[in-house]
Structure formats: structure tokens, C-alpha cells
Scaffold this motif. Structure first.
Motif, PDB file in Angstrom:
ATOM      1  N   VAL A 210       5.020  -0.141  12.755  1.00 40.73           N
ATOM      2  CA  VAL A 210       6.115  -0.962  13.283  1.00 40.73           C
ATOM      3  C   VAL A 210       7.554  -0.143  12.780  1.00 40.73           C
ATOM      4  N   PHE A 211       7.387   0.956  11.888  1.00 37.83           N
ATOM      5  CA  PHE A 211       8.407   1.686  11.333  1.00 37.83           C
ATOM      6  C   PHE A 211       8.620   2.973  12.330  1.00 37.83           C
ATOM      7  N   SER A 212       7.586   3.321  13.000  1.00 36.68           N
ATOM      8  CA  SER A 212       7.553   4.539  13.999  1.00 36.68           C
ATOM      9  C   SER A 212       7.902   4.126  15.371  1.00 36.68           C
ATOM     10  N   LEU A 213       7.658   2.976  15.772  1.00 38.65           N
ATOM     11  CA  LEU A 213       7.739   2.491  17.086  1.00 38.65           C
ATOM     12  C   LEU A 213       8.871   1.891  17.457  1.00 38.65           C
ATOM     13  N   PRO A 214       9.873   1.987  18.273  1.00 35.40           N
ATOM     14  CA  PRO A 214      11.042   1.111  18.411  1.00 35.40           C
ATOM     15  C   PRO A 214      10.662  -0.096  18.947  1.00 35.40           C
ATOM     16  N   TRP A 215      11.358  -1.146  18.548  1.00 33.84           N
ATOM     17  CA  TRP A 215      11.168  -2.660  19.057  1.00 33.84           C
ATOM     18  C   TRP A 215      12.314  -3.217  18.710  1.00 33.84           C
ATOM     19  N   THR A 216      12.422  -4.314  19.436  1.00 35.71           N
ATOM     20  CA  THR A 216      13.331  -5.519  19.329  1.00 35.71           C
ATOM     21  C   THR A 216      13.137  -6.852  19.893  1.00 35.71           C
TER      22      THR A 216
ATOM     23  N   PHE B  85       1.005  -3.221  18.121  1.00 32.09           N
ATOM     24  CA  PHE B  85       1.882  -2.147  17.588  1.00 32.09           C
ATOM     25  C   PHE B  85       1.184  -0.842  17.387  1.00 32.09           C
ATOM     26  N   ARG B  86       0.026  -1.088  16.623  1.00 31.85           N
ATOM     27  CA  ARG B  86      -1.028   0.161  16.290  1.00 31.85           C
ATOM     28  C   ARG B  86      -1.326   0.846  17.481  1.00 31.85           C
ATOM     29  N   SER B  87      -2.162   0.126  18.490  1.00 28.89           N
ATOM     30  CA  SER B  87      -2.347   0.587  19.749  1.00 28.89           C
ATOM     31  C   SER B  87      -1.317   1.318  20.682  1.00 28.89           C
ATOM     32  N   GLY B  88      -0.291   0.448  20.864  1.00 28.07           N
ATOM     33  CA  GLY B  88       0.985   1.403  21.436  1.00 28.07           C
ATOM     34  C   GLY B  88       1.462   2.650  20.835  1.00 28.07           C
ATOM     35  N   ALA B  89       1.581   2.586  19.593  1.00 26.23           N
ATOM     36  CA  ALA B  89       1.943   3.837  18.826  1.00 26.23           C
ATOM     37  C   ALA B  89       0.955   4.839  18.992  1.00 26.23           C
ATOM     38  N   ALA B  90      -0.182   4.415  18.740  1.00 21.03           N
ATOM     39  CA  ALA B  90      -1.476   5.403  19.024  1.00 21.03           C
ATOM     40  C   ALA B  90      -1.652   6.025  20.517  1.00 21.03           C
ATOM     41  N   LEU B  91      -1.358   5.247  21.488  1.00 23.11           N
ATOM     42  CA  LEU B  91      -1.601   5.637  22.721  1.00 23.11           C
ATOM     43  C   LEU B  91      -0.195   6.058  23.535  1.00 23.11           C
ATOM     44  N   GLY B  92       0.757   6.596  22.710  1.00 20.68           N
ATOM     45  CA  GLY B  92       1.859   7.280  23.356  1.00 20.68           C
ATOM     46  C   GLY B  92       2.970   6.194  23.794  1.00 20.68           C
ATOM     47  N   PHE B  93       3.059   4.927  23.555  1.00 18.95           N
ATOM     48  CA  PHE B  93       4.043   4.046  24.208  1.00 18.95           C
ATOM     49  C   PHE B  93       5.315   4.352  23.447  1.00 18.95           C
ATOM     50  N   ASP B  94       6.431   3.962  24.239  1.00 20.03           N
ATOM     51  CA  ASP B  94       7.765   4.304  23.560  1.00 20.03           C
ATOM     52  C   ASP B  94       8.349   3.241  22.760  1.00 20.03           C
TER      53      ASP B  94
ATOM     54  N   GLY C   7       0.588  -1.214  -0.110  1.00 21.44           N
ATOM     55  CA  GLY C   7       0.022  -0.031  -0.012  1.00 21.44           C
ATOM     56  C   GLY C   7       0.764   1.246   0.070  1.00 21.44           C
ATOM     57  N   GLU C   8       0.352   2.310  -0.594  1.00 25.01           N
ATOM     58  CA  GLU C   8       1.028   3.429  -0.742  1.00 25.01           C
ATOM     59  C   GLU C   8       1.522   4.198   0.473  1.00 25.01           C
ATOM     60  N   LYS C   9       0.606   4.170   1.436  1.00 21.36           N
ATOM     61  CA  LYS C   9       1.025   4.735   2.765  1.00 21.36           C
ATOM     62  C   LYS C   9       2.041   3.957   3.478  1.00 21.36           C
ATOM     63  N   VAL C  10       1.832   2.787   3.658  1.00 18.97           N
ATOM     64  CA  VAL C  10       2.743   1.881   4.225  1.00 18.97           C
ATOM     65  C   VAL C  10       4.230   2.061   3.396  1.00 18.97           C
ATOM     66  N   VAL C  11       4.291   1.669   2.363  1.00 23.09           N
ATOM     67  CA  VAL C  11       5.609   1.843   1.689  1.00 23.09           C
ATOM     68  C   VAL C  11       6.033   3.232   1.768  1.00 23.09           C
ATOM     69  N   ARG C  12       5.635   4.323   1.935  1.00 25.04           N
ATOM     70  CA  ARG C  12       5.982   5.643   2.296  1.00 25.04           C
ATOM     71  C   ARG C  12       6.696   5.760   3.762  1.00 25.04           C
ATOM     72  N   ARG C  13       5.836   4.910   4.574  1.00 24.68           N
ATOM     73  CA  ARG C  13       6.442   4.962   5.970  1.00 24.68           C
ATOM     74  C   ARG C  13       7.594   4.335   6.332  1.00 24.68           C
ATOM     75  N   ALA C  14       7.517   3.098   5.299  1.00 29.72           N
ATOM     76  CA  ALA C  14       8.876   2.393   5.390  1.00 29.72           C
ATOM     77  C   ALA C  14      10.127   2.854   4.945  1.00 29.72           C
TER      78      ALA C  14
ATOM     79  N   ALA D 209       5.553 -13.580  16.672  1.00 31.79           N
ATOM     80  CA  ALA D 209       5.465 -13.248  15.154  1.00 31.79           C
ATOM     81  C   ALA D 209       6.119 -12.076  14.903  1.00 31.79           C
ATOM     82  N   ASP D 210       6.656 -12.253  13.604  1.00 27.43           N
ATOM     83  CA  ASP D 210       7.280 -11.242  13.016  1.00 27.43           C
ATOM     84  C   ASP D 210       6.609  -9.918  12.862  1.00 27.43           C
ATOM     85  N   PRO D 211       7.027  -8.733  13.459  1.00 22.72           N
ATOM     86  CA  PRO D 211       6.465  -7.447  13.199  1.00 22.72           C
ATOM     87  C   PRO D 211       6.458  -6.873  11.564  1.00 22.72           C
ATOM     88  N   LEU D 212       7.595  -7.470  10.993  1.00 18.60           N
ATOM     89  CA  LEU D 212       7.927  -7.126   9.648  1.00 18.60           C
ATOM     90  C   LEU D 212       7.264  -8.088   8.845  1.00 18.60           C
ATOM     91  N   TYR D 213       6.442  -8.910   9.175  1.00 12.75           N
ATOM     92  CA  TYR D 213       5.831  -9.803   8.148  1.00 12.75           C
ATOM     93  C   TYR D 213       4.527  -8.915   7.499  1.00 12.75           C
TER      94      TYR D 213
END
Length: 267
Positions: A170-176, A137-146, A41-48, A155-159
Motif C-alpha cells: 500500500v506504500f509502493s502502489l499508488p492509490w486513491t 494490493f499485494r497481487s497488483g504490486a507483485a504483477l506490475g500494476f500501476d 513489523g520491522e519490514k512494514v515500518v521501514r517501508r512506511a 475497506a481502508d488500505p491503511l488499516y
């Protein structure tokens, strides 16, 4: 400028990154072997791309070229152009969002790098459904988690499905990935986090009470079926529930994460 390559053969070997996207097991092995992931999708490609992911190639129908013209102009990767019917034949599904990109999988940061400056983090144990991981991930990002930390078997967040459901979070919220499972929660406690496990344990208290007044919180979520393991329940600093009525004792982990993140963010 991305090089336009018109494709008229679905068996073209240059399309290997995009084949059989519905085959989860095949994609997991292929993407790990070649160090890539797919964005849809255009938006996701842009964000990546905006997050620094390096494109290997793009795949799209002609009518979608203009929408990503600025992204393509800044890349040297090839853009494979074909009909929508052929794209569906290659990928195994209708690419209704118009564009796909194959990108180089980044090297994961260390635990200390991800936790640097963080006050609110999500910790996931054995959540194996890609849709649920993306929703968390979407909930965490939307509600201000770091940050988000994943046990080794999550499961793989980059699937592709995770990325799509997360809307690129998954591109804006740091993870490991956590380096180990057994002592993961005590290691977070040693770093100053109060680990709060969502569980139906007998000593669990309402989530509002469990997080009230805390500075650094690690909110711990378990698998879709059995919830948190006994080890993680026992080693968490606190255990919490989301109070419910009408005989319902639990929510889907994606819904539970949204409620718990909302309450925790307002502690």
C-alpha cells in the motif's frame, strides 16, 4: 534521534494510538479522527517510513530496538519501550513481529495524479474485508500494476490488517478513492482505459480474450459476497470470467485478483 521513553504503566495516556487494535470499529473512528494509521513489523515500518510517512511514535520491546536503529536515529518521534507482555495488554494481541509505529495519514492524491502514466489499474467496488484489500494490493504490486482505485465504501488500505497482508504494498502502489460511485467506470473509459469487469454475466468471456491487445486496462473487482453491482457490470466496457472446472464458478476475490492480474500483465 527518536527519544526513548520507558513505559511501566499500560494505562499511560501517551499510548492512546496503540490501544485496542483488535476493535475494528473503534480503530476506524479513532484513526480517522486523529489522522493516523498503524504499521506492524520491522519490514512494514521501514517501508512506511521509506515511502514518506511521518512517524508520530513507535512502540516496541527492548530487543527490537537494534533492528530499527537506523529508522529511529532518523526520527524525532518518541519510541515507547515496554515488555512484550505489556505491549500485548495495551494492543490486545501479541506483537510477534516486534514493533509498531503510529504514522500520520497522508492526504490522498487526485484521480488524475494516480492515473498519470498508468496502463494497468485495479478498481475495487465494495470490498469490505481488510485482509482481501491487502491481498489485492499485494497481487497488483507483485504483477506490475500501476495503481489501485477504491470505491467510496471499500475497506481502508491503511488499516493495520490491510497493510500487514499487503506486506507494505500500500506504500509502493499508488492509490486513491474514486470521487463518486455511479459514473466511476464511464469516467475511466473517458480517460482511455478499457474497463474489464470480473463477473459471471452471460456475456462474459475468458479473461485472456477480454484483455488481449488492450493498451490501458482497468480490471474491476467486486465484493466478497455478491460480486459487482448491476450498475458497474452494465457500465463496464467488457465482462470477463476466469474459466474453471469441477462445478466451481468463482474464487475468493483475493485469489481471483492474483489470477486476473497475472493474465492481464501478460496481455
Amino acid at each position: 534521534m527518536a527519544e526513548r521513553v520507558d513505559i511501566d504503566d499500560p494505562a499511560d495516556p501517551r499510548l492512546a494510538d496503540y490501544r485496542d487494535l483488535r476493535d475494528v470499529q473503534l480503530r476506524k473512528s479513532l484513526e480517522a479522527e486523529h489522522g493516523l494509521f498503524l504499521a506492524e513489523g520491522e519490514k512494514v515500518v521501514r517501508r512506511a517510513v521509506a515511502a514518506g510517512a511521518n512517524p508520530r511514535s513507535f512502540l516496541m520491546a527492548p530487543k527490537w530496538l537494534d533492528g530499527l536503529a537506523d529508522v529511529l536515529s532518523a526520527s524525532s518521534a518518541p519510541v515507547y519501550v515496554m515488555s512484550e507482555a505489556m505491549a500485548e495488554e495495551v494492543t490486545g494481541f501479541h506483537v510477534h513481529r516486534g514493533a509498531l509505529a503510529s504514522l500520520e495519514r497522508p492526504v490522498l492524491p487526485s484521480l488524475d495524479e494516480v492515473l498519470d502514466g498508468a496502463r494497468s489499474v485495479l478498481v475495487l467496488e465494495e470490498i469490505v474485508d481488510h485482509t482481501n484489500v491487502g491481498a489485492v494490493f499485494r497481487s497488483g504490486a507483485a504483477l506490475g500494476f500501476d495503481a489501485v482505485l477504491l470505491a467510496p465504501r471499500c475497506a481502508d488500505p491503511l488499516y493495520r490488517r490491510s497493510i500487514k497482508v499487503a506486506m507494505g504494498a500500500v506504500f509502493s502502489l499508488p492509490w486513491t478513492r474514486l470521487p463518486g460511485w455511479y459514473d466511476a467506470l464511464p469516467a475511466l473509459s473517458a480517460r482511455g482505459f478499457t474497463t474489464v469487469a470480473l463477473t459471471l454475466a452471460d456475456d462474459a468471456v475468458p479473461i485472456e480474450d477480454a484483455v488481449a491487445g488492450l493498451d490501458k486496462v482497468a480490471l474491476v473487482l467486486g465484493s466478497e459476497g455478491h460480486g459487482l453491482s448491476p450498475r458497474w457490470q452494465a457500465t463496464a466496457d467488457r465482462r470477463a470470467i476466469i474459466p474453471m472446472s469441477h462445478g466451481i464458478d468463482s474464487l475468493n476475490v483475493a485469489a481471483a485478483s492474483a489470477v486476473a492480474c497475472y493474465v492481464t500483465a501478460r496481455r
